[in-house]
Motif scaffolding. Structure first.
Motif, PDB file in Angstrom:
ATOM      1  N   PRO A 283       4.462  15.501  -9.665  1.00  0.00           N
ATOM      2  CA  PRO A 283       4.863  14.134  -9.319  1.00  0.00           C
ATOM      3  C   PRO A 283       4.308  13.734  -7.950  1.00  0.00           C
ATOM      4  CG  PRO A 283       6.722  15.643  -9.111  1.00  0.00           C
ATOM      5  CD  PRO A 283       5.575  16.447  -9.628  1.00  0.00           C
ATOM      6  N   LEU A 284       3.830  12.495  -7.871  1.00  0.00           N
ATOM      7  CA  LEU A 284       3.267  11.957  -6.620  1.00  0.00           C
ATOM      8  C   LEU A 284       4.128  10.850  -6.017  1.00  0.00           C
ATOM      9  CD1 LEU A 284      -0.509  11.563  -7.548  1.00  0.00           C
ATOM     10  CD2 LEU A 284       0.506  13.272  -6.033  1.00  0.00           C
TER      11      LEU A 284
ATOM     12  N   ALA B  63      -4.370   3.396  -6.805  1.00  0.00           N
ATOM     13  CA  ALA B  63      -3.221   3.906  -6.041  1.00  0.00           C
ATOM     14  C   ALA B  63      -2.964   5.376  -6.355  1.00  0.00           C
ATOM     15  CB  ALA B  63      -1.976   3.078  -6.349  1.00  0.00           C
ATOM     16  N   CYS B  64      -3.009   5.747  -7.621  1.00  0.00           N
ATOM     17  CA  CYS B  64      -2.744   7.137  -8.008  1.00  0.00           C
ATOM     18  C   CYS B  64      -3.829   8.069  -7.470  1.00  0.00           C
ATOM     19  CB  CYS B  64      -2.639   7.237  -9.529  1.00  0.00           C
ATOM     20  SG  CYS B  64      -1.965   8.801 -10.129  1.00  0.00           S
ATOM     21  N   LEU B  65      -5.087   7.650  -7.569  1.00  0.00           N
ATOM     22  CA  LEU B  65      -6.190   8.448  -7.024  1.00  0.00           C
ATOM     23  C   LEU B  65      -6.044   8.614  -5.513  1.00  0.00           C
ATOM     24  CD1 LEU B  65      -8.971   6.858  -9.185  1.00  0.00           C
ATOM     25  CD2 LEU B  65      -8.636   9.331  -8.974  1.00  0.00           C
ATOM     26  N   SER B  66      -5.712   7.544  -4.817  1.00  0.00           N
ATOM     27  CA  SER B  66      -5.546   7.600  -3.361  1.00  0.00           C
ATOM     28  C   SER B  66      -4.427   8.545  -2.968  1.00  0.00           C
ATOM     29  CB  SER B  66      -5.265   6.203  -2.805  1.00  0.00           C
ATOM     30  OG  SER B  66      -6.355   5.352  -3.043  1.00  0.00           O
ATOM     31  N   LYS B  67      -3.297   8.430  -3.643  1.00  0.00           N
ATOM     32  CA  LYS B  67      -2.145   9.287  -3.340  1.00  0.00           C
ATOM     33  C   LYS B  67      -2.481  10.748  -3.619  1.00  0.00           C
ATOM     34  CE  LYS B  67       2.325   9.746  -2.294  1.00  0.00           C
ATOM     35  NZ  LYS B  67       3.559   9.082  -2.619  1.00  0.00           N
ATOM     36  N   ALA B  68      -3.152  11.013  -4.745  1.00  0.00           N
ATOM     37  CA  ALA B  68      -3.531  12.385  -5.080  1.00  0.00           C
ATOM     38  C   ALA B  68      -4.489  12.966  -4.045  1.00  0.00           C
ATOM     39  CB  ALA B  68      -4.160  12.430  -6.473  1.00  0.00           C
ATOM     40  N   LYS B  69      -5.416  12.151  -3.572  1.00  0.00           N
ATOM     41  CA  LYS B  69      -6.368  12.620  -2.551  1.00  0.00           C
ATOM     42  C   LYS B  69      -5.643  12.885  -1.234  1.00  0.00           C
ATOM     43  CE  LYS B  69     -10.998  12.056  -0.946  1.00  0.00           C
ATOM     44  NZ  LYS B  69     -12.269  11.385  -1.141  1.00  0.00           N
ATOM     45  N   LEU B  70      -4.759  11.975  -0.837  1.00  0.00           N
ATOM     46  CA  LEU B  70      -4.014  12.143   0.423  1.00  0.00           C
ATOM     47  C   LEU B  70      -3.097  13.377   0.366  1.00  0.00           C
ATOM     48  CD1 LEU B  70      -3.089   8.423   1.141  1.00  0.00           C
ATOM     49  CD2 LEU B  70      -4.624   9.867   2.502  1.00  0.00           C
ATOM     50  N   CYS B  71      -2.612  13.707  -0.835  1.00  0.00           N
ATOM     51  CA  CYS B  71      -1.723  14.871  -1.001  1.00  0.00           C
ATOM     52  C   CYS B  71      -2.491  16.161  -1.260  1.00  0.00           C
ATOM     53  CB  CYS B  71      -0.743  14.606  -2.127  1.00  0.00           C
ATOM     54  SG  CYS B  71       0.469  13.321  -1.753  1.00  0.00           S
TER      55      CYS B  71
END
Length: 176
Positions: free
Chosen positions: A102-103, A165-173
Motif C-alpha cells: 500500500p502507498l 500520482a501512483c508512479l510518483s509515490k512509488a518512486k518517492l517511496c
C-alpha cells in the motif's frame, strides 16, 4: 466541520451518485453543494520481475479516445481495499500479485467528488486468466520500461492523473 440539513440524490449510475445537499461551511456560510458520491477505487502499479511496468491502454468513452493508464477500479459494496486491488489487477491485466504494497491515498477531484483512490505497488506477478466485467471496457495490456514511462509523461503521452500520482509515490517511496 460541515453540517448537512438536506440531501437529494439527483442521479445514480453504477455505484456513483450525483448528490445535492445544503451545507453549513466552517465559517458559518450556508451553501447548496453538488457532489459526485463515489465509493472509492484502487490504483495498482504492477511491476514485472524484469522491472517493466504493466499499463493498460483503455478506450475511455467520456474522452472519446484511448488513455494509457495503470489498472484501477471501483470498490464493490463492503469490499476490502486490498481485495479490490487484486481483483482489478487480474480483471484488467490477467496478472495476480504475490505481494501488494500500500502507498496511501490520493483525492483526485475534491472540488466536486468525494472519491478516494488507494494506491498499491504489485510485485511478484503471475499470469492468470483475464476477464473484463464491464461492457464499456476495451483494454489492451502493455509492458513498458520505467525510463520510457517517464519520457512518455514528460512528452504528454501519459496524462492520466492517478497513474502519474501512483508512479510518483512509488518512486518517492523507493519501490521503483
Amino acid at each position: 466541520m460541515t453540517q448537512s440539513s438536506y440531501q437529494n440524490v439527483i442521479h445514480t449510475w453504477k455505484r456513483i451518485s450525483l448528490v445535492e445537499e445544503d451545507l453549513l461551511l466552517p465559517n458559518g456560510q450556508p451553501i447548496t453543494h453538488t457532489t459526485i458520491a463515489h465509493p472509492g477505487a484502487a490504483v495498482i502499479l504492477p511491476i514485472t520481475d524484469n522491472g517493466d511496468i504493466v499499463f493498460i491502454n483503455q478506450y475511455r468513452p467520456s474522452l472519446k479516445k484511448w488513455l494509457l493508464e495503470l489498472p484501477a477500479g471501483t470498490l464493490e459494496d463492503n469490499e476490502p481495499i486490498e481485495q479490490c486491488a487484486s481483483r482489478e489487477l487480474e480483471e484488467e491485466t490477467g496478472y495476480s500479485a504475490e505481494t501488494l504494497y500500500p502507498l496511501g491515498q490520493v483525492t483526485p477531484l475534491a472540488g466536486f467528488c468525494d472519491e478516494i483512490q488507494y494506491l498499491f505497488v504489485a510485485k511478484k506477478l503471475s499470469k492468470t486468466a483475464r476477464y473484463l466485467c464491464d461492457d464499456d471496457e476495451i483494454i489492451e495490456v502493455i509492458h513498458l520500461p520505467l525510463a520510457q514511462v517517464e519520457q512518455m509523461i514528460i512528452n504528454g503521452e501519459i496524462t492520466d492523473a492517478k497513474s502519474i500520482a501512483c508512479l510518483s509515490k512509488a518512486k518517492l517511496c523507493g519501490y521503483i
